[in-house]
Every structure is written in structure tokens, then in C-alpha cells.
Design a protein around this motif. Structure first.
Motif, PDB file in Angstrom:
ATOM      1  N   GLU A   1       0.803  -1.234   0.000  1.00  0.00           N
ATOM      2  CA  GLU A   1       0.000   0.000   0.000  1.00  0.00           C
ATOM      3  C   GLU A   1       0.831   1.278   0.000  1.00  0.00           C
ATOM      4  OE1 GLU A   1      -3.030  -0.265  -0.636  1.00  0.00           O
ATOM      5  OE2 GLU A   1      -3.233  -2.404  -0.299  1.00  0.00           O
ATOM      6  N   PRO A   2       1.485   1.636  -1.073  1.00  0.00           N
ATOM      7  CA  PRO A   2       1.544   0.906  -2.352  1.00  0.00           C
ATOM      8  C   PRO A   2       2.624  -0.171  -2.321  1.00  0.00           C
ATOM      9  CG  PRO A   2       2.757   2.952  -2.536  1.00  0.00           C
ATOM     10  CD  PRO A   2       2.156   2.942  -1.152  1.00  0.00           C
ATOM     11  N   GLY A   3       2.478  -1.179  -3.161  1.00  0.00           N
ATOM     12  CA  GLY A   3       3.437  -2.270  -3.181  1.00  0.00           C
ATOM     13  C   GLY A   3       4.825  -1.812  -3.616  1.00  0.00           C
ATOM     14  N   TRP A   4       5.853  -2.243  -2.890  1.00  0.00           N
ATOM     15  CA  TRP A   4       7.231  -1.903  -3.217  1.00  0.00           C
ATOM     16  C   TRP A   4       8.157  -3.042  -2.789  1.00  0.00           C
ATOM     17  CZ3 TRP A   4      10.801  -1.887   0.723  1.00  0.00           C
ATOM     18  CH2 TRP A   4      10.294  -1.791   2.022  1.00  0.00           C
ATOM     19  N   SER A   5       9.354  -3.051  -3.335  1.00  0.00           N
ATOM     20  CA  SER A   5      10.363  -4.010  -2.920  1.00  0.00           C
ATOM     21  C   SER A   5      11.735  -3.427  -3.182  1.00  0.00           C
ATOM     22  CB  SER A   5      10.207  -5.350  -3.649  1.00  0.00           C
ATOM     23  OG  SER A   5      10.525  -5.212  -5.022  1.00  0.00           O
ATOM     24  N   VAL A   6      12.724  -3.917  -2.429  1.00  0.00           N
ATOM     25  CA  VAL A   6      14.115  -3.533  -2.631  1.00  0.00           C
ATOM     26  C   VAL A   6      14.946  -4.809  -2.560  1.00  0.00           C
ATOM     27  CG1 VAL A   6      14.431  -3.009  -0.175  1.00  0.00           C
ATOM     28  CG2 VAL A   6      16.008  -2.059  -1.870  1.00  0.00           C
ATOM     29  N   ALA A   7      15.812  -5.019  -3.539  1.00  0.00           N
ATOM     30  CA  ALA A   7      16.634  -6.223  -3.612  1.00  0.00           C
ATOM     31  C   ALA A   7      18.097  -5.814  -3.710  1.00  0.00           C
ATOM     32  CB  ALA A   7      16.237  -7.069  -4.820  1.00  0.00           C
ATOM     33  N   LEU A   8      18.925  -6.278  -2.755  1.00  0.00           N
ATOM     34  CA  LEU A   8      20.348  -5.965  -2.754  1.00  0.00           C
ATOM     35  C   LEU A   8      21.110  -7.038  -3.517  1.00  0.00           C
ATOM     36  CD1 LEU A   8      20.946  -4.936   0.979  1.00  0.00           C
ATOM     37  CD2 LEU A   8      19.931  -3.614  -0.886  1.00  0.00           C
ATOM     38  N   ALA A   9      21.920  -6.619  -4.473  1.00  0.00           N
ATOM     39  CA  ALA A   9      22.724  -7.560  -5.244  1.00  0.00           C
ATOM     40  C   ALA A   9      23.749  -8.238  -4.340  1.00  0.00           C
ATOM     41  CB  ALA A   9      23.424  -6.836  -6.386  1.00  0.00           C
TER      42      ALA A   9
ATOM     43  N   THR B   1      11.847  -1.306  -6.647  1.00  0.00           N
ATOM     44  CA  THR B   1      10.591  -1.424  -7.388  1.00  0.00           C
ATOM     45  C   THR B   1       9.490  -0.753  -6.583  1.00  0.00           C
ATOM     46  OG1 THR B   1      11.314  -3.559  -8.286  1.00  0.00           O
ATOM     47  CG2 THR B   1       8.968  -3.034  -8.456  1.00  0.00           C
ATOM     48  N   THR B   2       8.795   0.208  -7.176  1.00  0.00           N
ATOM     49  CA  THR B   2       7.745   0.951  -6.485  1.00  0.00           C
ATOM     50  C   THR B   2       6.469   0.981  -7.322  1.00  0.00           C
ATOM     51  OG1 THR B   2       8.622   3.027  -7.401  1.00  0.00           O
ATOM     52  CG2 THR B   2       9.373   2.382  -5.198  1.00  0.00           C
ATOM     53  N   ASP B   3       5.412   1.516  -6.699  1.00  0.00           N
ATOM     54  CA  ASP B   3       4.116   1.669  -7.374  1.00  0.00           C
ATOM     55  C   ASP B   3       3.635   0.361  -7.988  1.00  0.00           C
ATOM     56  OD1 ASP B   3       3.983   4.357  -6.708  1.00  0.00           O
ATOM     57  OD2 ASP B   3       5.028   4.980  -8.531  1.00  0.00           O
ATOM     58  N   TYR B   4       3.660  -0.696  -7.166  1.00  0.00           N
ATOM     59  CA  TYR B   4       3.148  -2.005  -7.596  1.00  0.00           C
ATOM     60  C   TYR B   4       3.856  -2.538  -8.838  1.00  0.00           C
ATOM     61  CZ  TYR B   4      -0.652  -0.664  -4.440  1.00  0.00           C
ATOM     62  OH  TYR B   4      -1.381  -0.251  -3.356  1.00  0.00           O
ATOM     63  N   GLY B   5       5.153  -2.221  -8.950  1.00  0.00           N
ATOM     64  CA  GLY B   5       5.928  -2.732 -10.078  1.00  0.00           C
ATOM     65  C   GLY B   5       5.982  -1.811 -11.279  1.00  0.00           C
ATOM     66  N   GLU B   6       5.330  -0.663 -11.208  1.00  0.00           N
ATOM     67  CA  GLU B   6       5.320   0.251 -12.346  1.00  0.00           C
ATOM     68  C   GLU B   6       6.686   0.897 -12.568  1.00  0.00           C
ATOM     69  OE1 GLU B   6       2.929   0.937 -14.594  1.00  0.00           O
ATOM     70  OE2 GLU B   6       1.739  -0.673 -13.704  1.00  0.00           O
TER      71      GLU B   6
END
Length: 244
Positions: free
Chosen positions: A150-158, A167-172
Motif C-alpha cells: 500500500e503501495p506495493g514496493w520491494s528492494v533487492a540488494l545484489a 521497485t515501487t508503485d506495484y511494479g510500475e
């Protein structure tokens, strides 16, 4: 009022072993970042953010203090997360069930119930949820992943360089960004990553501690706070070790 578990665990430290050096192979690990823009390797993260060799996290709801705990069985050791931090308890001999103890602190698991004993009293706990630990097969080349709603987000560390995929706004919106380490506290299981570029500033704060997805209720061993574009988002995360 101080809760029993908080009083209990205040004097006990999670055994942090130089981050994921305990689980990362030399080819996947790296020397810790000193915050320099010249760093080309990913930092070692605190081991308190990982499940060790455990393949599952379990969530426990406890009373009378209304504590919520998360555990992961790592060989003969129990990894334990509360709202106040993370600890390791070695296995102890017991007639029935599985008991883990370090000094005056113990976690005695008997099926879907557990008894937590502390110098200040006891907690009766019931198994509330479980989640399979994230793997490199699911998230290739990622050593830590955080997410929120709400809103969907993710963070991925290499796993091999100081960069993250945001990645924010539900993948947008998807961005790959370089970061610097501004805080690395292995003992507390706390890491702060940020971009010093004021025109595109972001900060990712990671702290070891029980976290529950606010939609699914799934348990995670870390709380993640993302600050970007003048907004702040809260979620959960987990360190992801290479496959053995």
C-alpha cells in the motif's frame, strides 16, 4: 510498562558473526564496505538478518505480555526474533519436545505450543503462522530482499556489488541504483544504506527483529524502512544465502 520479554532479552546479545560470512561462500561474500564510492563489492550483512540453515520461519503469539516472536531452527540452534532484536539459543537436553536455552532464557517447543522462560516470568506461546525462507532459486543473485504494501514496493540488494533494485508503485517503476553503507552494526543487526546524491536521495534502513507482513501476516526476521522521493515506507525483509 516494560514487557517481560523486553526485560529478559535486554541483556542478551545475538551472536553476530561478521554478517553473512557464516553463510556466504567467499565467491559470493565481500569485504565490508567503508562507504566509499569506489567500493565494487557488496558488504557483508549481519547474520541476524538470515535464517541460517533453516528452511522455515515460524511466528508465535504469546501471552500474557502479547509478545509476537519469530523462530527458525538452525541445526542445533534456535534463532529467535522479538520486536526488540534477535538472539541465538543452543539446544538443551529435555525429555519431550525441543528446548533451547542460553543462561536463564529458554524456549521450549512442544508441537504448536511453546513456553518461554525468563528471569521475570513465563510466556505461553501458540504457533500462529509459518513461511518458507526465501531462496536464491526464487531470487537469483539477491542477498537481501525487503518488501511492503500500500503501495506495493520491494528492494533487492545484489549479492556481488553495492547496488540495489528498487521497485515501487506495484511494479510500475523499477530502478537499479548504487548505494553506500552509512551504518553497519553487526551486534545490533542494523544496516543503513543510502545514496549521497541529493538530487536522487534514498535511504534503506534494515533492523533485525520480528516483522509481520501487514497483509498476509507472514513472519520475517527484519524490519525495513525505505525513504525515497520524500516518502517513507515500512515493510519486512530477509537475508538470502546462497544455496548449499
Amino acid at each position: 510498562m516494560t514487557t517481560p520479554l523486553k526485560c529478559l532479552l535486554a541483556g542478551v546479545m545475538f551472536v553476530a558473526i561478521g554478517g553473512c560470512a557464516a553463510v556466504e561462500s567467499p565467491s559470493d561474500g565481500a569485504t565490508p564496505s567503508d562507504g566509499s564510492a569506489l567500493d565494487v563489492k557488496a558488504p557483508l550483512l549481519p547474520s541476524a538478518l538470515f535464517s541460517g540453515q533453516s528452511e522455515q520461519f515460524e511466528a508465535w503469539h504469546c501471552s500474557p505480555a502479547r509478545q509476537h516472536l519469530i523462530t527458525a531452527v538452525d541445526g542445533e540452534t534456535l534463532r529467535l526474533w522479538s520486536l526488540h532484536g534477535a538472539w541465538r539459543l543452543p539446544q538443551a537436553v529435555v525429555a519431550s519436545g525441543a528446548r533451547y536455552q542460553d543462561g536463564d532464557i529458554s524456549f521450549w517447543n512442544r508441537g504448536e505450543q511453546a513456553l518461554v522462560e525468563t528471569p521475570r516470568g513465563q510466556l505461553q506461546c501458540d504457533l500462529a503462522a509459518s513461511r518458507d525462507a526465501s531462496t536464491r532459486e526464487e531470487h537469483p543473485n539477491v542477498m537481501f530482499r525487503g518488501q511492503g504494501n500500500e503501495p506495493g514496493w520491494s528492494v533487492a540488494l545484489a549479492h556481488d556489488s553495492p547496488e540495489l533494485t528498487l521497485t515501487t508503485d506495484y511494479g510500475e517503476n523499477v530502478e537499479t541504483l548504487n548505494y553506500m553503507v552509512s551504518v553497519m552494526d553487526n551486534e545490533a543487526g542494523r544496516v543503513v544504506l543510502e545514496n549521497a546524491d541529493a538530487d536522487a536521495f534514498f535511504r534503506v534502513r534494515i533492523e533485525a527483529g520480528a516483522c509481520f507482513d501487514d497483509m498476509s501476516g507472514h513472519p520475517f526476521p527484519a524490519r525495513v524502512t525505505l525513504s525515497v522521493d520524500g516518502e517513507q515506507y515500512s515493510g519486512c525483509g530477509q537475508g538470502i544465502a546462497p544455496s548449499s
